[in-house]
Structure formats: structure tokens, C-alpha cells
Scaffold this active site. Structure first.
Site, PDB file in Angstrom:
ATOM      1  N   MET A 288      42.216  25.746  15.183  1.00 27.50           N
ATOM      2  CA  MET A 288      42.489  27.092  14.652  1.00 27.50           C
ATOM      3  C   MET A 288      41.536  28.103  15.308  1.00 27.50           C
ATOM      4  O   MET A 288      41.334  29.200  14.793  1.00 27.50           O
ATOM      5  CB  MET A 288      42.334  27.113  13.133  1.00 27.50           C
ATOM      6  CG  MET A 288      43.364  26.226  12.436  1.00 27.50           C
ATOM      7  SD  MET A 288      43.753  26.716  10.755  1.00 27.50           S
ATOM      8  CE  MET A 288      42.149  26.638   9.985  1.00 27.50           C
ATOM      9  N   GLY A 289      40.927  27.721  16.438  1.00 22.58           N
ATOM     10  CA  GLY A 289      40.038  28.636  17.148  1.00 22.58           C
ATOM     11  C   GLY A 289      38.664  28.699  16.518  1.00 22.58           C
ATOM     12  O   GLY A 289      38.270  27.802  15.776  1.00 22.58           O
TER      13      GLY A 289
ATOM     14  N   HIS B 169      33.573  25.652  18.370  1.00 26.82           N
ATOM     15  CA  HIS B 169      32.156  25.291  18.427  1.00 26.82           C
ATOM     16  C   HIS B 169      32.038  23.969  19.165  1.00 26.82           C
ATOM     17  O   HIS B 169      33.044  23.417  19.631  1.00 26.82           O
ATOM     18  CB  HIS B 169      31.542  25.244  17.018  1.00 26.82           C
ATOM     19  CG  HIS B 169      32.325  24.394  16.053  1.00 26.82           C
ATOM     20  ND1 HIS B 169      32.429  23.026  16.173  1.00 26.82           N
ATOM     21  CD2 HIS B 169      33.059  24.726  14.963  1.00 26.82           C
ATOM     22  CE1 HIS B 169      33.169  22.557  15.201  1.00 26.82           C
ATOM     23  NE2 HIS B 169      33.581  23.565  14.454  1.00 26.82           N
TER      24      HIS B 169
ATOM     25  N   HIS C 291      34.573  21.169  18.593  1.00 25.80           N
ATOM     26  CA  HIS C 291      35.865  21.265  19.290  1.00 25.80           C
ATOM     27  C   HIS C 291      35.714  20.880  20.762  1.00 25.80           C
ATOM     28  O   HIS C 291      36.573  20.200  21.322  1.00 25.80           O
ATOM     29  CB  HIS C 291      36.405  22.702  19.236  1.00 25.80           C
ATOM     30  CG  HIS C 291      36.701  23.206  17.860  1.00 25.80           C
ATOM     31  ND1 HIS C 291      35.937  24.156  17.220  1.00 25.80           N
ATOM     32  CD2 HIS C 291      37.699  22.897  16.997  1.00 25.80           C
ATOM     33  CE1 HIS C 291      36.455  24.421  16.039  1.00 25.80           C
ATOM     34  NE2 HIS C 291      37.518  23.668  15.868  1.00 25.80           N
TER      35      HIS C 291
ATOM     36  N   GLY D 207      38.804  15.926  14.707  1.00 30.51           N
ATOM     37  CA  GLY D 207      37.442  15.635  14.277  1.00 30.51           C
ATOM     38  C   GLY D 207      37.436  14.822  12.979  1.00 30.51           C
ATOM     39  O   GLY D 207      38.221  15.102  12.070  1.00 30.51           O
ATOM     40  N   GLU D 208      36.551  13.859  12.918  1.00 32.84           N
ATOM     41  CA  GLU D 208      36.406  13.079  11.674  1.00 32.84           C
ATOM     42  C   GLU D 208      35.802  13.915  10.557  1.00 32.84           C
ATOM     43  O   GLU D 208      35.817  13.508   9.405  1.00 32.84           O
ATOM     44  CB  GLU D 208      35.532  11.851  11.931  1.00 32.84           C
ATOM     45  CG  GLU D 208      36.249  10.783  12.712  1.00 32.84           C
ATOM     46  CD  GLU D 208      35.472   9.483  12.822  1.00 32.84           C
ATOM     47  OE1 GLU D 208      36.042   8.517  13.320  1.00 32.84           O
ATOM     48  OE2 GLU D 208      34.287   9.433  12.424  1.00 32.84           O
ATOM     49  N   LYS D 209      35.274  15.077  10.896  1.00 33.45           N
ATOM     50  CA  LYS D 209      34.730  15.974   9.866  1.00 33.45           C
ATOM     51  C   LYS D 209      35.786  16.231   8.789  1.00 33.45           C
ATOM     52  O   LYS D 209      35.478  16.287   7.607  1.00 33.45           O
ATOM     53  CB  LYS D 209      34.293  17.275  10.550  1.00 33.45           C
ATOM     54  CG  LYS D 209      34.269  18.487   9.703  1.00 33.45           C
ATOM     55  CD  LYS D 209      32.893  18.837   9.319  1.00 33.45           C
ATOM     56  CE  LYS D 209      32.775  20.034   8.418  1.00 33.45           C
ATOM     57  NZ  LYS D 209      33.984  20.741   8.097  1.00 33.45           N
ATOM     58  N   ASP D 210      37.050  16.394   9.220  1.00 31.64           N
ATOM     59  CA  ASP D 210      38.159  16.572   8.274  1.00 31.64           C
ATOM     60  C   ASP D 210      38.831  15.215   8.070  1.00 31.64           C
ATOM     61  O   ASP D 210      39.967  14.996   8.514  1.00 31.64           O
ATOM     62  CB  ASP D 210      39.148  17.607   8.813  1.00 31.64           C
ATOM     63  CG  ASP D 210      38.506  18.981   8.915  1.00 31.64           C
ATOM     64  OD1 ASP D 210      38.093  19.519   7.879  1.00 31.64           O
ATOM     65  OD2 ASP D 210      38.378  19.486  10.031  1.00 31.64           O
TER      66      ASP D 210
ATOM     67  N   ARG E  38      33.481  27.457   9.532  1.00 31.25           N
ATOM     68  CA  ARG E  38      33.125  28.175   8.294  1.00 31.25           C
ATOM     69  C   ARG E  38      31.611  28.287   8.099  1.00 31.25           C
ATOM     70  O   ARG E  38      31.182  29.011   7.200  1.00 31.25           O
ATOM     71  CB  ARG E  38      33.781  27.513   7.086  1.00 31.25           C
ATOM     72  CG  ARG E  38      35.288  27.730   7.043  1.00 31.25           C
ATOM     73  CD  ARG E  38      35.907  27.282   5.745  1.00 31.25           C
ATOM     74  NE  ARG E  38      37.272  27.755   5.591  1.00 31.25           N
ATOM     75  CZ  ARG E  38      38.367  27.030   5.848  1.00 31.25           C
ATOM     76  NH1 ARG E  38      38.260  25.780   6.262  1.00 31.25           N
ATOM     77  NH2 ARG E  38      39.567  27.548   5.682  1.00 31.25           N
TER      78      ARG E  38
HETATM   79  O1  PAF Z   1      41.624  21.198  11.751  1.00 34.51           O
HETATM   80  C1  PAF Z   1      42.216  22.250  12.067  1.00 34.51           C
HETATM   81  O2  PAF Z   1      41.697  23.092  12.809  1.00 34.51           O
HETATM   82  C2  PAF Z   1      43.602  22.522  11.524  1.00 34.51           C
HETATM   83  O3  PAF Z   1      43.749  22.037  10.233  1.00 34.51           O
HETATM   84  C3  PAF Z   1      44.717  21.990  12.434  1.00 34.51           C
HETATM   85  C4  PAF Z   1      44.674  20.490  12.589  1.00 34.51           C
HETATM   86  C5  PAF Z   1      44.615  22.648  13.809  1.00 34.51           C
HETATM   87  C6  PAF Z   1      46.089  22.358  11.837  1.00 34.51           C
HETATM   88  O4  PAF Z   1      46.216  23.721  11.664  1.00 34.51           O
END
Ligand code: PAF
Length: 284
Positions: free
Chosen positions: A30-31, A34, A37, A147-150, A191
Site C-alpha cells: 500500500m506504499g 520502508h 518492503h 511480510g510476516e509482520k502481518d 503506521r
Molecule cells: O499488507 C499490505 O500492504 C496490504 O494489506 C496488501 C497485502 C497490499 C493488500 O492491500
């Protein structure tokens, strides 16, 4: 690097990248990029001939009172970072391209979406599963990196890929990449920008409290007691609330009431200042 905003142009670019049987690794984002990514992009380059990245702030995964409008957007700076990392194509659709007039389909992965962040953010993982399925169909990658963060997001996406028999990519080619942390231990997140300098120091104590809890659990301490201590330490560090702090099965995300040596994950969400931060770590 080609930056593409229209689906018909993306289809042509993807066809061109695939000529000669060349492979594509995909990094959806989602841009507000950091180091976390960029680590995904580097890992993607090691796994395929070409890397396609996307930037799309997906409105369907934000609740009505969440930070969609405030979410950081820096397309030009992000594009420069991706180009420097050797990304071949940046897919940056508009909201109208992604959800044209009349759009009506929703993907809902029950069970794994309903707990932890899903309980406090109703509809969030439907929005994630829907957009990721669309992005997979648009980019048709051989492998995709998250990322495993999520961790919960990764579990939802893998479940969706298995359940829908996706082949581009296959569920086994959905790769989780270890969370990138600041020197303080704070998990990197777009965030984190909502934090003041003082809150950033306080936030770093969340991962320290989690590590102490894991050491206790692995050392045989009672699970509920270890989790309660962890939550109290997070609050004492300056967080205003702990949304959850649970031990869960790493794949199904079922709550565990004792560890029992299985593949498990400690998941935490807590609020500090204007931010709601999440983190997770493996147990065992
Ligand atoms: O983790 C993210 O940045 C978003 O949830 C994703 C996977 C790009 C979906 O919008």
C-alpha cells in the site's frame, strides 16, 4: 521500471515479461515503503526473473472510522525506491480501475479472518482477500511475497489460495518474509509514522515484553499467567490499551490455552498515541 495505471497496459507488460518462460515475483504493497518492503523486493529478485510491485491503498480494507484518508501516500518517492531495487513494473491502479462502477464481488475467508484483528476490524480481511485475489489475477505471478509482520493476513491469503485452487501463484508459492525490526526491536510499519519520538521508544518495549513471554512459555510457565504479565508490561510501557495478546495455532489461528510444543504464534495488537500497532513472533 514501467509505472502502469491501466489494467490493459499491465496485461501487455506482464505478457512481455513472461516471454521465454521468464518468471515473475510479486510484492503487493500500500506504499509508504520502508526497509521491510525493500527486503521483500530483494527476496523477490532472488526468486524470479522479474519483480512486479504494486502500490494501491485499498479502501475496502479500511473501516469507516479508520485511517484511510490519513494513510501516508508518497508515490514519487516510493517509485524511486522500487526502481533502485530493480523492480521491472510498478502496478499503481486507481480506485476506479480496481473497483469499477457495478463492482459487486467480495471474498470472505471465514474462521481465520474472524479472530484477533478480524474481531476488532470487521470486514478488514474480506477487503484484503478480495484485493489480493484481484491483484494475483492481474499480475499472474509465479511467486508472491508478504511480510510476516502481518501474520494473520498471510494466513488468510494462504487459506484463500488453497480454497480457490489458485495457480498464479499456488498457495505454496506465497512466501512469508521475516519481520524487519529497528535496532530497538520495534517492528517496521508504515503506521510507525504516527508515533512521536517518545512513543516510538515506548513502542519498542512491546517486542521486549513479547520476547520475555515467549521465554517464559517455552520454559514451561503457565500460559495465561505469561500472557497477563506481557499485557501488563505493554501497558506499563505507555500503551493505552491492548486489543489482544494471544497464543494461536500458526496456521489456523485457533486460540491455544496451553502451548504443548506445537507450531504456534504469539500475536499482539495494542494502541499507543494515534497508532494501533501489531506484532507477532513464533513460539517453539
Ligand atoms: O499488507 C499490505 O500492504 C496490504 O494489506 C496488501 C497485502 C497490499 C493488500 O492491500
Amino acid at each position: 521500471m514501467q509505472t502502469i495505471n491501466r489494467l490493459e497496459d499491465l496485461r501487455k507488460a506482464v505478457d512481455a515479461l513472461k516471454i521465454g518462460g521468464k518468471t515473475i515475483a510479486f510484492v503487493p504493497t500500500m506504499g509508504a515503503l520502508h526497509e521491510g518492503h525493500l527486503t521483500l523486493v530483494r527476496e523477490a529478485r532472488a526468486r524470479a526473473d522479474h519483480v512486479v510491485a504494486s502500490i494501491f491503498v485499498n479502501p475496502r480494507q479500511f473501516g469507516p472510522t479508520e485511517d484511510l484518508d490519513a494513510y501516508p501516500r508518497r508515490m514519487a518517492a516510493d517509485a524511486a525506491l522500487l526502481e533502485a531495487e530493480g523492480v521491472a513494473v510498478l502496478w499503481a491502479p486507481t480506485v476506479d480501475q480496481m473497483y469499477p462502477r457495478g463492482y459487486a464481488t467480495n471474498i470472505s475467508v471465514s474462521g481465520v479472518s474472524d479472530v484477533a484483528c478480524g474481531a476488532s476490524r470487521p470486514g478488514h480481511f474480506d477487503g484484503v482477500a478480495t484485493v489480493v485475489c484481484k491483484l494475483f489475477n492481474q499480475v499472474r505471478p509465479d511467486v508472491a511475497l508478504f511480510g510476516e509482520k502481518d501474520w494473520q493476513q498471510l494466513a488468510v491469503i494462504r487459506r484463500m489460495a488453497r480454497d480457490l485452487d489458485l495457480t498464479q501463484p499456488y498457495a505454496d508459492d506465497i512466501i512469508g518474509v521475516e519481520t524487519v525490526r529497528e535496532a530497538s526491536g520495534l517492528a517496521m510499519s508504515s503506521r510507525n509514522q504516527y508515533l512521536t519520538a517518545q512513543e516510538r521508544d515506548q513502542a519498542a518495549q512491546m517486542s521486549a515484553a513479547m520476547r520475555r513471554a515467549i521465554a517464559a512459555i517455552e520454559g514451561g510457565a503457565e500460559l495465561e499467567q505469561s500472557l497477563d504479565t506481557m499485557k501488563a508490561e505493554i501497558l506499563a510501557a505507555g500503551f493505552t490499551s491492548v486489543d489482544y495478546g494471544d497464543l494461536r495455532d500458526a496456521d489456523t489461528l485457533e486460540t491455544l490455552f496451553e502451548w504443548g510444543g506445537r507450531k504456534a504464534r504469539l500475536l499482539v495488537a495494542a494502541r499507543i498515541g494515534a497508532a494501533r500497532l501489531i506484532d507477532n513472533m513464533s513460539v517453539g
